[in-house]
Each structure stands twice: as C-alpha cells, then as structure tokens.
Enzyme design. Structure first.
Site, short mmCIF file in Angstrom:
data_model
loop_
_atom_site.label_atom_id
_atom_site.label_comp_id
_atom_site.label_asym_id
_atom_site.label_seq_id
_atom_site.Cartn_x
_atom_site.Cartn_y
_atom_site.Cartn_z
N LEU A 10 14.90 11.77 5.35
CA LEU A 10 13.57 11.61 5.95
C LEU A 10 12.56 11.43 4.82
O LEU A 10 12.48 12.26 3.91
CB LEU A 10 13.20 12.84 6.78
N CYS A 14 5.71 5.93 4.14
CA CYS A 14 6.46 4.71 3.81
C CYS A 14 5.73 3.42 4.15
O CYS A 14 6.33 2.35 4.18
CB CYS A 14 7.82 4.72 4.52
N ILE A 18 5.47 3.67 -3.36
CA ILE A 18 6.72 4.31 -3.79
C ILE A 18 7.61 4.67 -2.59
O ILE A 18 8.83 4.44 -2.61
CB ILE A 18 6.40 5.57 -4.64
N ASP A 67 2.58 12.12 10.62
CA ASP A 67 1.40 12.45 9.81
C ASP A 67 1.63 13.86 9.28
O ASP A 67 1.73 14.82 10.06
CB ASP A 67 0.13 12.39 10.68
N TYR A 157 -7.22 16.57 -7.51
CA TYR A 157 -5.91 15.93 -7.32
C TYR A 157 -4.87 16.62 -8.22
O TYR A 157 -3.78 16.98 -7.76
CB TYR A 157 -5.99 14.43 -7.65
N1 NDP Z 1 0.31 5.50 -7.92
C1 NDP Z 1 0.31 6.39 -8.90
O1 NDP Z 1 -0.23 6.15 -9.99
C2 NDP Z 1 1.03 7.69 -8.72
C3 NDP Z 1 1.34 8.20 -7.48
N2 NDP Z 1 1.97 9.42 -7.37
C4 NDP Z 1 2.30 9.98 -6.07
O2 NDP Z 1 3.19 9.11 -5.41
C5 NDP Z 1 3.09 9.29 -4.00
C6 NDP Z 1 3.01 7.92 -3.33
O3 NDP Z 1 1.86 7.25 -3.77
P1 NDP Z 1 1.78 5.67 -3.99
O4 NDP Z 1 2.96 5.01 -3.44
O5 NDP Z 1 1.42 5.41 -5.38
O6 NDP Z 1 0.47 5.32 -3.13
P2 NDP Z 1 0.23 4.55 -1.76
O7 NDP Z 1 -1.20 4.74 -1.48
O8 NDP Z 1 0.78 3.17 -1.84
O9 NDP Z 1 1.13 5.35 -0.71
C7 NDP Z 1 0.77 6.59 -0.21
C8 NDP Z 1 1.43 6.76 1.13
O10 NDP Z 1 1.11 8.06 1.64
C9 NDP Z 1 0.69 7.90 2.98
N3 NDP Z 1 -0.10 9.01 3.48
C10 NDP Z 1 -1.32 9.44 3.09
N4 NDP Z 1 -1.71 10.47 3.85
C11 NDP Z 1 -0.71 10.70 4.74
C12 NDP Z 1 -0.51 11.63 5.79
N5 NDP Z 1 -1.44 12.54 6.11
N6 NDP Z 1 0.65 11.59 6.49
C13 NDP Z 1 1.60 10.67 6.20
N7 NDP Z 1 1.46 9.74 5.24
C14 NDP Z 1 0.31 9.77 4.53
C15 NDP Z 1 -0.05 6.58 2.99
O11 NDP Z 1 -0.24 6.13 4.31
P3 NDP Z 1 -1.49 5.23 4.80
O12 NDP Z 1 -1.10 3.82 4.46
O13 NDP Z 1 -1.58 5.49 6.25
O14 NDP Z 1 -2.68 5.72 4.04
C16 NDP Z 1 0.92 5.75 2.16
O15 NDP Z 1 1.99 5.35 2.96
C17 NDP Z 1 1.87 10.18 -3.77
O16 NDP Z 1 2.30 11.51 -3.51
C18 NDP Z 1 1.13 10.14 -5.12
O17 NDP Z 1 0.41 11.31 -5.33
C19 NDP Z 1 2.34 10.13 -8.48
C20 NDP Z 1 2.07 9.67 -9.73
C21 NDP Z 1 1.37 8.43 -9.94
C1 RET Z 2 -3.50 9.00 -20.69
C2 RET Z 2 -4.96 9.05 -20.95
C3 RET Z 2 -5.91 8.83 -19.99
C4 RET Z 2 -5.64 8.50 -18.58
C5 RET Z 2 -4.57 8.78 -17.88
C6 RET Z 2 -4.41 8.41 -16.48
C7 RET Z 2 -5.45 7.61 -15.81
C8 RET Z 2 -3.30 8.83 -15.85
C9 RET Z 2 -3.03 8.61 -14.46
C10 RET Z 2 -2.01 9.20 -13.86
C11 RET Z 2 -1.81 9.11 -12.44
C12 RET Z 2 -2.56 8.15 -11.63
C13 RET Z 2 -1.00 9.99 -11.83
C14 RET Z 2 -0.87 10.09 -10.42
O1 RET Z 2 -0.36 11.04 -9.90
C15 RET Z 2 -7.37 8.88 -20.30
C16 RET Z 2 -7.96 10.11 -19.65
C17 RET Z 2 -8.05 7.65 -19.80
C18 RET Z 2 -7.63 8.94 -21.79
C19 RET Z 2 -6.71 9.74 -22.56
C20 RET Z 2 -5.29 9.32 -22.36
#
Ligand code: NDP
Ligand code: RET
Length: 316
Positions: A10, A14, A18, A67, A157
């Site tokens: 599950l 989606c 990711i 949800d 976050y």
């Molecule tokens: N992108 C990045 O840089 C990073 C992302 N992550 C994590 O990866 C995961 C996926 O994110 P990512 O694929 O990047 O982003 P997306 O925004 O593409 O996907 C997020 C998904 O979560 C869904 N979602 C949000 N709220 C709910 C809810 N209440 N119930 C069910 N589904 C929900 C969204 O649905 P809907 O379309 O309806 O909004 C969407 O399908 C997250 O947990 C994020 O924190 C971690 C590190 C980096």
């Molecule tokens: C590395 C780095 C930075 C930004 C990092 C970012 C933006 C990371 C994003 C991570 C995400 C989106 C994770 C999601 O879960 C700064 C602060 C610009 C400057 C210093 C070095």
C-alpha cells in the site's frame, strides 16, 4: 484481487512524483513479487498513474482513494483490501513548507504535521496489529535529508521529518521482535511537483508579519540558492523510487538509506562535531558568505569535507 503469492503493497500519495514512480516500478517488478494498491487523496488526479502503469493497471496495480489526514478515508481504504492486510506499507504522502516563520500561521504549521507526521503515525498504528499477528511486515517511510539536518527557512517541514525519524527510530526496536522492519528513505532535493508547489505558494505570499530584512534574506539569498541546489544536485523521482524498490527487496531491510551520495557530507557534519557548531556555521557561511564564491556548484561539497574549510569555519 491480490494474488496470494504476491506481497500486498500500500503506497500513499501516488498522484505524482516519488509515490507514483514507486507504484509503477513495483507493479512492473520483473519477478512479479508485488500487488500494489496505489492510493491518492483525489482520484481525479489518477490519469498520469494510469498512463504510466499501462497494461499493469488492474492487474498488479490498483488505484484507491486515501487521504492520510482523514480517519474515515484511512479506515475505508484498509477495510477494502483483500484480507484487510498489508505486507508492505510505503508512507510517501507529504507536503513541503518554506518561508519566514513569522509569516506562517499556527494552523498552516499544524497542517504540515497532520500530513507528514500524524498521517504516517495513523497508518502505522492501523496496520501494526495484523502485521504483529502474522509475524512479518515492512514499513517504509519517505523521510528526507531534512529529517537529519535542518535547512534554513524550512523550519517546520524539517521538524515534521525529524519527528517521523524519532518515531521510527523508537518503534523499530520493538518491531524487530515481531519480525517487522522499518526503513527510512532519505532523499535530498528531488525534481518533482513538490518544489513547484512551494514556489507557487511563495509567489502568492506577501509574508505578513515578517520584517523586510528577513523577507530579503529569504527571497534574494535563500530562494536562488535553493533553486540552484535543485538544478545541480536534484535527483529524478525515478532514481529515488529505484533506491526505495531496492530497499523493499532486501531480506533484511536497512533502517536508513540516503539516496543522494552528493548530499551525505552535509548530513555527516553534525556527527563530526558534537557541539553542532560545525553544521550550523557551515550552512551559515555557505548561504551568507561564500555564495558568490562557490556559486553553489557541486564543488562546494568537496570543499566542506576538507580540513582547510573546517579551520576557516571554526577558528581555534
Ligand atoms: N521533492 C523533494 O525534494 C523531496 C521530497 N521528499 C518527500 O517525498 C515525498 C513525496 O514527495 P514528492 O513526490 O517529491 O512530491 P509531490 O508533490 O509530487 O507528491 C506528494 C504526494 O503526496 C500527496 N499528498 C499530500 N497530502 C496528502 C494527503 N493528506 N493524503 C494523501 N496524499 C497526500 C500529494 O497528493 P496531491 O496531488 O493530492 O496533492 C502527492 O501525491 C514527501 O513525503 C516529501 O516530503 C523528501 C525529500 C525531498
Ligand atoms: C544544501 C544547501 C542549501 C539548500 C539545500 C536544500 C534546498 C535542500 C533541499 C532539500 C529538500 C527539498 C528535501 C526535502 O525533503 C542552502 C541552504 C541553499 C545553502 C547551503 C547548502
């Protein structure tokens, strides 16, 4: 209906990014080990997943509504699964949040925790009794490098991802007794709709309550730097899904997996210095002092792991 020889997976969230890629990769597993229930909160967004699932749709991949913040939705989804059981739960649904703290309402912040923390806790709580009874199971959480290391202007976050890391770290020990594994997947920046949604939110906000200097740091220093980080070291959702699928396939799944090797020096800093000053000051310098020098190119990663940088950040 799920085939008994396959593991029931599950996955939450989606509709894009990711979660969508994990669902499709598992559904197309060459050894056909999985029956995937790919869930999303709004079924009107199922088009992209249906298209990518192709002929696997309604064979090894079924789409369901879920949800993670709604109790009724969670219960209804789990009750409708074959045998009401989940072998592998992938908690992927998540929402980002950036900006000056002073301009965020307490309600906005609670919503982040409702999805990223309580959403996961709720699902885990629901699937645990039957996993324990069966003496097997795997709980996967898409956490983040921000569950290990905070990033400026991502305060709430990052806190939500730290919270889920603490939750999993505590629970994992007890669950090993029941042959249930937990795995935290920790991606760095990934090029999905996640960032676009944040940028859209930021473009609409006037940051009420924040002072002009903070707004300037956020808009003129943080945002361009963060965008450059996404452009230079951002992974594809396919790459993160591939790493996740590999962890899911392990007989003894690892507890933690960082998907982006370029990012690991940044998360390692806090373990290299117990006072925490190395990481706080390195981030400070990268953002406010060395931005133009480094251009946030990938070279800075090599630089921060070298001793000469350490001496400049922490003079004796
Ligand atoms: N992108 C990045 O840089 C990073 C992302 N992550 C994590 O990866 C995961 C996926 O994110 P990512 O694929 O990047 O982003 P997306 O925004 O593409 O996907 C997020 C998904 O979560 C869904 N979602 C949000 N709220 C709910 C809810 N209440 N119930 C069910 N589904 C929900 C969204 O649905 P809907 O379309 O309806 O909004 C969407 O399908 C997250 O947990 C994020 O924190 C971690 C590190 C980096
Ligand atoms: C590395 C780095 C930075 C930004 C990092 C970012 C933006 C990371 C994003 C991570 C995400 C989106 C994770 C999601 O879960 C700064 C602060 C610009 C400057 C210093 C070095």
């Amino acid at each position: 209906m799920a085939n008994n020889s396959k593991k029931t997976v599950l996955i939450t969230g989606c509709s894009s990014g990711i979660g969508l890629k994990i669902a499709v990769q598992l559904a197309k597993d060459p050894q056909q080990r999985y029956h995937v229930f790919a869930t999303m909160r709004d079924l009107r967004k199922s088009g992209k997943l249906e298209e990518e699932a192709g002929e696997r749709l309604n064979k090894t991949l079924e789409i369901r509504q879920l949800d993670v913040t709604k109790e009724d939705s969670v219960k209804a989804c789990l009750a409708a699964l074959p045998g009401q059981t989940v072998d592998i739960l992938v908690n992927n649904a998540g929402v980002g949040h950036i900006g000056p703290l002073e301009s965020q309402s307490m309600d906005d912040m609670r919503k982040i925790f409702e999805t990223n923390f309580f959403g996961v806790v709720h699902l885990v709580r629901e699937v645990l009794p039957s996993m324990k009874k069966r003496g097997s199971g795997h709980i996967v959480v898409i956490s983040s490098v921000m569950g290990l290391q905070g990033i400026v202007f991502n305060d709430v976050y990052a806190a939500s991802k730290f919270a889920i890391e603490g939750f999993c770290e505590s629970l994992a020990v007890q669950l090993l007794k029941f042959n249930i594994f937990i795995s935290l997947i920790e991606p760095g920046p990934v090029n999905t709709e996640f960032e676009m949604k944040l940028m859209e939110e930021v473009s609409r906000s006037e940051f009420p309550g924040a002072d002009p200097e903070t707004i300037r740091y956020f808009k003129e220093i943080y945002l361009p730097a963060a965008q450059e980080i996404f452009a230079t070291m951002g992974q594809t959702p396919d790459a993160v899904a591939k790493a996740t699928v590999k962890v899911i396939g392990m007989t003894q799944p690892v507890f933690r997996h960082q998907t982006n090797a370029l990012y690991t020096p940044l998360t390692a800093m806090k373990y290299a210095d117990n006072t925490g000053n190395l990481s706080v000051r390195t981030y400070y310098n990268l953002l406010f002092n060395y931005g133009s020098l480094f251009h946030f190119s990938l070279n800075f990663l090599k630089c921060i792991t070298c001793n000469c940088f350490r001496r400049r950040v922490m003079p004796v």
